[in-house]
Enzyme design. Structure first.
Site, PDB file in Angstrom:
ATOM      1  N   GLY A  91      -7.277   1.045  -3.217  1.00  0.00           N
ATOM      2  CA  GLY A  91      -5.771   1.821  -3.433  1.00  0.00           C
ATOM      3  C   GLY A  91      -4.895   0.701  -3.867  1.00  0.00           C
ATOM      4  CB  CYS A  92      -1.517   0.847  -5.043  1.00  0.00           C
ATOM      5  SG  CYS A  92      -0.519  -0.182  -5.853  1.00  0.00           S
ATOM      6  CB  VAL A  93      -1.699  -4.362  -3.418  1.00  0.00           C
ATOM      7  CG1 VAL A  93      -3.214  -4.510  -2.718  1.00  0.00           C
ATOM      8  CG2 VAL A  93      -1.693  -4.769  -4.798  1.00  0.00           C
ATOM      9  N   GLY A 110       0.851  -1.115  -0.040  1.00  0.00           N
ATOM     10  CA  GLY A 110      -0.122   0.017  -0.244  1.00  0.00           C
ATOM     11  C   GLY A 110       0.747   1.151  -0.005  1.00  0.00           C
TER      12      GLY A 110
END
Lengths: 394, 105
Positions: free
Chosen positions: B103-105, A154
């Protein structure tokens, strides 16, 4: 156990002389999770559509990162891999393990997850592929009991990684493993608790050969370099390369020097060190005769990224030289200053390199309190770019 | 999709336990969900975070960035994790009835 799933399309990937993930997975197809995983992938190949849903939020108590939630959209057809979360485990600096340690990790993973691993992911972590939500806390507790911890995921500091530096390589200009470990420990909060606009990667390379590709793949690259002169052993040069043969010094070394700072008259090699950009090429080719200088440290570069959102960027020099082993506190200070600025004004999912492009290098340097230096331009010696401020004009 | 039960009322949630219909959120749901995220009782500080998230979401239809959450509530990130051990995204947003943050991992 249920019947082994047939996978004719995937089996095509086992043919040929190269390594195959299908071959590896088939070795453990008795495991129901792996069996369903193979079945699901075969189905995707047939239907030409992926069956993993986007994202998932799972984790362990106290941490916001380290576990990536994965679910399939065919829970009835492939129930064993319906929950198939990925775990990132912080690797030891330089990826040094003994086999006993790897066995312990594999034992834990066979008990708590699919048993499938990826050593290592491109950030550097050990990647444990596929487990269920209920196994996360027990797995985390098992890992910490053998002194391992989760890595980053993240919008946080991703697990820092480094080349194996002084452990294996005579060119390392600083102890990459030690610095990587210290930085990892210092930024534990930022590693486990995402709070940035997007990811932040640190990578540490001992010299400009950059074995971890820090310049291309990290937001903050720390690359070993030196300040004084390249050391030349003229006698070894004669012995190994002139008489020993094999290297055309004029063609392979002097003419390939990017800053053309070398001359060779057939008997003596000379280097105009003030023009040397420390690229390591001559040292790599004439490794028995040339060595980096004695005054060693690192350059700090910023802004590199791979092309996931927007294009790829190479990092550029922020600090041309620092005695890094004795100046870590200074690095922390600069980095925290940068995070404050980026955190305040960065857009969601904007890497630091893109942020600097957007606000301009001049504004960025002013805000983080660094003086502009000629090394900061992206193509030194070929770029006419200069800094000036109207207000400062007399 | 599974259901999350509060008393005899069922709320549809996704596989991570986030409300599918954020408009159905109420205090009882928040209190029940808190227990699944390691929060036994919602104190005044918890509510400060939950209410901020809720108000922000109602206004902008999106979860705030974490820095914004910290600044607006005056809580440092570590304090947020003390209040919500599973974190602001998985814990606090779920309890506040926001849809799953992406969201981005």
């Amino acid at each position: 156990m249920t019947e082994k799933r047939q996978t004719p399309k995937l089996d095509e990937l086992t043919k040929g002389p190269w390594p195959s993930f299908v071959t590896e997975m088939k070795k453990v197809q008795d495991n129901p999770m792996v069996n369903d995983l193979l079945g699901q992938l075969e189905r995707s190949y047939n239907e030409k559509i992926g069956h993993w849903k986007h994202g998932g939020i799972v984790g362990v108590m106290g941490y916001g990162g380290g576990v990536i939630g994965r679910y399939n959209d065919l829970p009835d057809d492939f129930p064993e891999c319906n929950e198939f979360h990925t775990i990132r485990v912080n690797q030891p600096a330089g990826w040094f393990y003994d086999s006993k340690t790897i066995r312990k990790i594999c034992d834990i993973w066979e008990k708590r997850g699919s048993g499938l691993t990826n050593f290592h992911g491109s950030t550097g972590d050990m990647v444990l592929l596929g487990t269920r939500t209920k196994e996360l806390e027990p797995l985390f507790s098992d890992l910490t009991s053998i002194d391992f911890d989760l890595g980053g995921s993240g919008s946080d500091v991703r697990t820092p990684s480094c080349c194996n530096g002084k452990a294996r390589c005579e060119w390392a200009c600083y102890d990459t493993m030690k610095i990587c470990h210290e930085v990892t420990m210092h930024f534990q909060d930022e590693l486990h608790r995402p709070a940035f606009p997007y990811k932040w990667k640190f990578k540490f390379s001992g010299c400009a050969n950059d074995c971890v590709a820090s310049i291309a793949r990290s937001d903050c690259a720390v690359i070993g370099t030196w300040k004084d002169e390249i050391k030349i052993d003229q006698k070894a040069l004669q012995e190994h390369y002139v008489n020993g043969g094999g290297v055309d010094i004029a063609r392979d070394v002097v003419n390939r020097c990017p800053s053309r700072c070398m001359s060779w008259d057939g008997t003596k090699l000379e280097i105009a060190n003030e023009d040397c950009v420390k690229c390591m090429h001559c040292i790599n080719v004439l490794h028995k005769a040339l060595r980096p200088g004695d005054e060693r440290g690192a350059a700090i570069l910023i802004g590199g990224k791979a092309p996931i959102i927007g294009g790829a960027l190479l990092a550029f020099t922020l600090i041309p030289f620092i005695d890094i082993e004795n100046s870590l506190e200074d690095i922390y200070e600069v980095v925290e200053e940068i995070w404050d600025l980026w955190g305040e004004y960065g857009k969601n999912r904007e890497r630091i390199g893109e942020f600097i492009q957007r606000i301009g290098l001049g504004n960025f340097l002013e805000q983080v309190g660094l003086e502009p230096a000629p090394e900061m331009i992206s193509h030194p010696r070929t770029n006419p770019y200069i800094f000036f401020e109207l207000d400062g004009e007399e | 999709m599974p259901d999350f039960m509060v008393g005899d009322k069922a709320y549809e949630v996704d596989e991570d336990g986030f409300l599918q219909q954020p408009d159905l959120w109420n205090k009882e749901v928040a209190e029940a969900m808190a227990k699944t995220e390691g929060v036994e009782e919602l104190t005044e500080d918890h509510w400060k975070v939950v209410n901020f998230l809720r108000d922000y979401y109602v206004e902008y239809q999106v979860a705030p960035m974490i820095r914004k959450l910290c600044k607006s509530t005056g809580f440092k990130l570590n304090k947020i994790y003390e209040l919500f051990p599973s974190g602001p995204a998985k814990g606090a947003c779920k309890i506040a009835g926001l849809p799953k943050p992406t969201g981005c991992v």
